[in-house]
Design an enzyme around this catalytic site. Structure first.
Site, PDB file in Angstrom:
ATOM      1  CD  GLU A 236      -0.826  -5.602   5.863  1.00  0.00           C
ATOM      2  OE1 GLU A 236      -0.704  -6.350   4.635  1.00  0.00           O
ATOM      3  OE2 GLU A 236      -0.853  -4.308   6.031  1.00  0.00           O
TER       4      GLU A 236
ATOM      5  CG  HIS B 139      -3.470  -3.507   3.342  1.00  0.00           C
ATOM      6  ND1 HIS B 139      -2.446  -2.884   4.068  1.00  0.00           N
ATOM      7  CD2 HIS B 139      -4.147  -2.600   2.781  1.00  0.00           C
ATOM      8  CE1 HIS B 139      -2.594  -1.643   3.840  1.00  0.00           C
ATOM      9  NE2 HIS B 139      -3.590  -1.579   3.130  1.00  0.00           N
TER      10      HIS B 139
ATOM     11  CB  CYS C  24      -1.061   0.062   1.153  1.00  0.00           C
ATOM     12  SG  CYS C  24      -2.332   1.104   0.898  1.00  0.00           S
TER      13      CYS C  24
END
Ligand code: ADP
Lengths: 573, 231, 80, 80
Positions: free
Chosen positions: B206, B204, B87
């Site tokens: 994660e 993302h 990002c």
């Protein structure tokens, strides 16, 4: 010296009677700076002069309440040595004038209320009310407010996990933007605002002070009128990047033993923060205003005391910790200045390059803050609807009308503009009954929601107040949470009208009854009055924010049907 | 394996990615403040996390790209140390010249936070070997400036070199304008450098690497890195 | 000494902000807006008093930070 | 007919972008940058051929959409 004329007094929103009291307390004519301070401290916004009497009737106690109303935010024990810190606050008027910045700075303000107590913000919510969808201003206001809430919260990096939105023509000229923040602190490391220790340094941190929103606090308490759109320069611009740095720097300082007391500079800036800190601690304070970090040249003591620049905090430090504290704020590239000391005089003394430019007694001013028992009349009962009163429609048609209603339609357009996953603990995203955020590093979680159905409150304030509390309770339960406590945001019209005051009184009564019945104490809240346009009030809107705990996040419930063949059961009645 | 996460003023996914890395690596990564110029010599992986470094003021990633630590990151990248930008991290890596192209405001000018589907374009890199060829994964995006731009000749080069890592797709893997959430050229959601050692991506991974958060399609990316870099 | 810097998108780089403005103007009823491009306008207040030196400094700032030369052009005007 | 519009923050309004740029220039070693303000620069391509009418139209666009007159000023230049 400018003599204080009745016009100047009126411009400061003080009544003739209130000014008489000012003269009595001062024992002389105040100068302009001092008058400005009185006007801010006694505004509806800061003094709760119309609402105090009724707010006191709300139940605020339970064994798990660590701190009820009266501080920056309410605090409850959530087990494992942790506390949840939360509050809701309005930014209605600024958001109508400038939706993006008004909503953004509203989020910034409520975040500060929470982290000033030592809690790391873990979630934001927002309760919004707009005018009817076909009103020419609504589209612009909705998109501006939503972008502003997202713009601020996303940048700061706190997930926005819930909220609510209603549309009704009574909000056409007076939208409601209520923002809520939930934070988590260690229960043994909470910070309060009461100043202590004669000689202790008073420190200013954060952004520099500019000429922002001078008189914003008084504006927030004045009824809207046609020319309010002209009062534009009072709007402040939020700087979420600085807020993020401020959170990190404060968290770092809070991990040391350097802080005696800390308070954010909210709507009334340096005036209310320094006054409240001194007053709560029974102290005096001496400020050297020329030491305040300034953004513009030529600022006056009056402007410095009344500025509403955002992203600023006031801290009383343990003596000798200045260097260490400064190093932290330097690292985060924020301003840091020792601007005063605590005294035992019980007075606020303001200096400008060594010369005294203001000298006010603290306790008498705070104690004499007006409190009104405004006349009120109960809301007349409406005739009860019977099934026969409702127009018969084919089911399919009725269903599609319902689903298409702006109050029921999907909110995805809104919450997709909010980062609801940052921080990596959002176990239930917006769109369900309540947002669920894991307590970092554990299997436990917090559930949170905001609720109110203003048309119920308008029809019957007592029942509507009860219903709002009950709905919040149900939403927490529905995700598998144990509801623990509420915060509220009381949005009403002009309290000087007995009919409006009656709505307020009724809602308080209903909320109180429901909270007692459910063992669901009120630990914080905010009041926004004078929400009227050209004499027309908004629907009475006591927004309720609630927080509960989930012991095992794997047992959390969600709204989605999970598979074919499952039974559908209706509970309750 | 030794990994570090860079922290800029305004980073806000630094902890999130550290948590995911720790789950895959079994140990915490190092957190490096952007002012540091002392970067351990034996790093295997540098992660530039998401967030709003410097508030995304001027241009997303522009100011962070000039942070003192970034000089070090560039040198390590040149030596083949793996670098992952997520990002805002992707924006920073393009601004720093470590990855081609630029990230512009989303086509409809709005911030977008939602799950998206991605096609995994290559499975022969240290970042993506944990995915199956042609696999479609579900991972969240949360950005305002994720609209990937490269001019025609650059685009041709990137495509020719196989530098595209992920594309925005439908749930069944169809890459079309309908699945292009932000206006990116060729639906590009992530790109490699020519060597395949630096990856930048807007989504993302994660955020969906833990079943309690609703999915684990992001986890293989971290597992891949650990497997590749564990000596 | 003041410097005014205009940072604009290169030709051929699509401009989502410009497009969105054009679209919005259309829906507000403004006709005949053929194209809209949005750029940045940055004003700097400099201690430097020599125009040539100021220009050179701002040029360097543009290359290094103010513009992304992959997608943007810049122009500088120095005002005494 | 083309119009160039500059939209800048009113005096006294906080400019977080400008402040951040100033700060970044400082850390890059540029000295003597006293202040930075960031605004927008919008170029419109209009079908209108009468300068006075074009100006009036752009004026209306600024008030309604291009500038946020609560916190911003705008200026318009019409180029034939
Ligand atoms: N409606 C309410 N119910 C309960 N407590 C309230 C309510 N309104 C305000 N309070 C309490 O009064 C105190 C002052 O509120 P406020 O002025 O909004 O705080 P601040 O100045 O920190 O923003 C707070 O502790 C708040 O919790």
């Amino acid at each position: 010296m400018s003599a204080i004329t009745p016009e100047i007094v009126a411009q400061h929103g003080l009544s003739a009677d209130e000014y008489k009291l000012v003269l009595e307390i001062m024992g002389r004519e105040p100068n302009l700076t001092e008058l400005g301070i009185f006007s801010v401290m006694w505004s509806e916004h800061c003094s709760y002069k119309s609402s105090k009497k009724w707010l006191k009737t709300l139940p605020t106690k339970a064994p798990w309440v660590i701190c009820g109303p009266g501080e920056n935010a309410g605090i409850i024990d959530i087990g494992d040595g942790l506390a949840a810190v939360f509050k809701m606050e309005s930014h209605n008027h600024p958001s109508f004038i400038e939706p993006y910045q008004g909503a953004a700075t509203g989020v910034g303000g409520i975040l500060r209320d929470v982290f000033t107590m030592g809690a790391r913000p873990v979630a934001n919510l927002n309760a919004l009310r707009f005018g009817s969808p076909d009103h020419p201003k609504t589209r612009h206001l909705v998109s501006g407010v939503v972008a502003g809430i997202g713009g601020y919260g996303n940048c700061v990096g706190v997930p926005t996990v819930g909220g609510e939105v209603n549309f009704h023509s009574s909000y056409n000229g007076n939208i409601l933007v209520n923002a809520m923040t939930v934070g988590v602190a260690r229960a043994d490391n909470i910070f309060y605002s009461a100043a202590a220790g004669v000689g202790n340094p008073v420190v200013y941190v954060g952004s520099k002070t500019g000429r922002d929103g001078i008189h914003g606090a008084t504006m927030a308490s004045a009824e809207f009128n046609e020319d309010s759109e002209e009062k534009r320069p009072t709007v402040q611009v939020g700087d979420p990047f600085t807020e993020k740095l401020l959170i990190e720097a404060c968290m770092e300082l809070m991990a040391t033993d350097a802080i005696v007391a800390i308070q954010d500079m909210g709507a009334a800036g340096l005036t209310s923060s320094s006054f409240e800190m001194a007053s709560k601690g029974g102290m005096g304070v001496e400020l050297e205003l020329d030491k305040v970090p300034m953004r513009e040249v030529g600022m006056t003591p009056y402007e410095l005391m009344l500025s509403e620049s955002q992203e600023r905090m006031l801290i009383v430090l343990v003596p000798g910790k200045e260097e260490m504290a400064k190093a932290i704020f330097d690292k985060w590239e924020l301003d840091f200045a020792v601007i005063g000391t605590l005294t035992d005089s019980g007075r606020m003394v303001l200096k400008w390059h060594g010369e005294v430019v203001g000298d006010l007694p603290i306790d008498p001013l705070a104690a004499a803050s007006p409190e009104y028992d405004r006349p009120w009349e109960p809301t007349p009962a409406l005739p009860v609807l019977t099934p026969a009163d409702v127009e018969e429609k084919p089911w399919g048609e009725a269903l599609s009308t319902l689903i298409a209603s702006p109050d029921i339609a999907s909110r995805r357009w809104i919450y997709q503009q909010y980062d609801h996953m940052v921080m990596g603990d959002t176990a239930q995203r917006p769109g369900g009954d309540a947002g669920v955020v894991r307590l970092h590093g554990s299997n436990r979680a917090l559930a949170m929601t905001t609720d109110c159905t203003p048309r119920y409150v308008a029809a019957d304030p007592v029942e509507g107040g009860k219903q709002a509390v009950a709905e919040a309770y149900r939403n927490i339960s529905a995700v598998g949470g144990l509801p623990l406590a509420v915060t509220d945001n009381m949005n009403f019209g002009n309290p000087e009208k007995p009919r409006i005051m009656g709505q307020f009184v009724g809602a308080c009564q209903g909320m109180g009854e429901a909270c007692i019945a459910l063992d669901f104490p009120v630990v914080s809240g905010n009041v926004s009055l004078y929400n009227e346009t050209a004499g027309q009030p908004i629907l009475p809107t006591p927004a309720i924010g609630a927080v509960g705990t989930i012991e095992d996040v794997d047992t959390m419930a969600t709204v989605a049907f999970k598979g074919p063949g499952e039974s559908i059961v209706v509970l309750g009645g | 394996m030794k990994a570090a996460v860079i922290v800029f003023p305004g980073s806000n996914c630094d902890r999130d990615v550290a948590v995911s890395l720790e789950k895959s690596m079994g140990q915490k990564p190092l957190m490096l403040w952007h002012r540091t110029t002392e970067v351990p010599a034996d790093l295997d992986l540098i992660v530039v996390p998401g967030g709003f470094s410097y508030g995304d003021y001027l241009r997303s990633g522009a100011m962070a790209a000039h942070s003192p630590v970034m000089q070090e990151v560039k040198e390590r990248a040149a030596k083949g140390v793996r670098v992952l930008g997520i990002c805002n991290g992707f924006q920073i890596l393009t601004e720093a010249g470590l990855l081609p192209g630029a990230l512009m405001r989303n086509r409809d000018l709005k911030f977008i936070c939602r799950d998206v589907h991605l096609t995994v374009e290559r499975t022969d890199t240290d970042f993506t070997r944990g995915y199956a060829k042609g696999q479609v994964i579900r991972v969240p995006v949360a950005h305002h400036d994720g609209n990937y731009f490269a001019d025609d000749s650059l685009l041709e080069r990137i495509e020719g070199n196989g530098q595209v890592a992920f594309r925005y797709a439908s749930a069944n893997g169809e890459v079309s304008e309908a699945s292009n959430i932000n206006g990116s050229r060729n639906n590009i959601a992530g790109v490699f450098n020519e060597a395949g050692t630096v990856l930048g991506m807007m989504p993302h991974p994660e955020r969906l690497a833990d079943p309690q958060l609703g999915g684990i399609d992001g986890k293989p990316l971290f597992d891949s890195l650990v497997e590749a870099l564990c000596k | 000494m003041k410097a005014k810097v205009h940072v604009t998108l290169k030709n051929g780089v699509l401009d989502p902000q410009g497009k969105a403005i054009q679209h919005a103007l259309g829906s507000l009823g403004y006709e005949g807006v053929n194209d809209v491009r949005q750029g940045k306008f940055i004003e700097l207040d400099l201690a430097e008093t020599d125009p040539a030196k100021a220009k050179a400094a701002v040029e360097a700032m543009c290359k290094q930070l103010l513009a992304n030369t992959v997608i943007e052009n810049y122009s500088i005007e120095i005002i005494a």
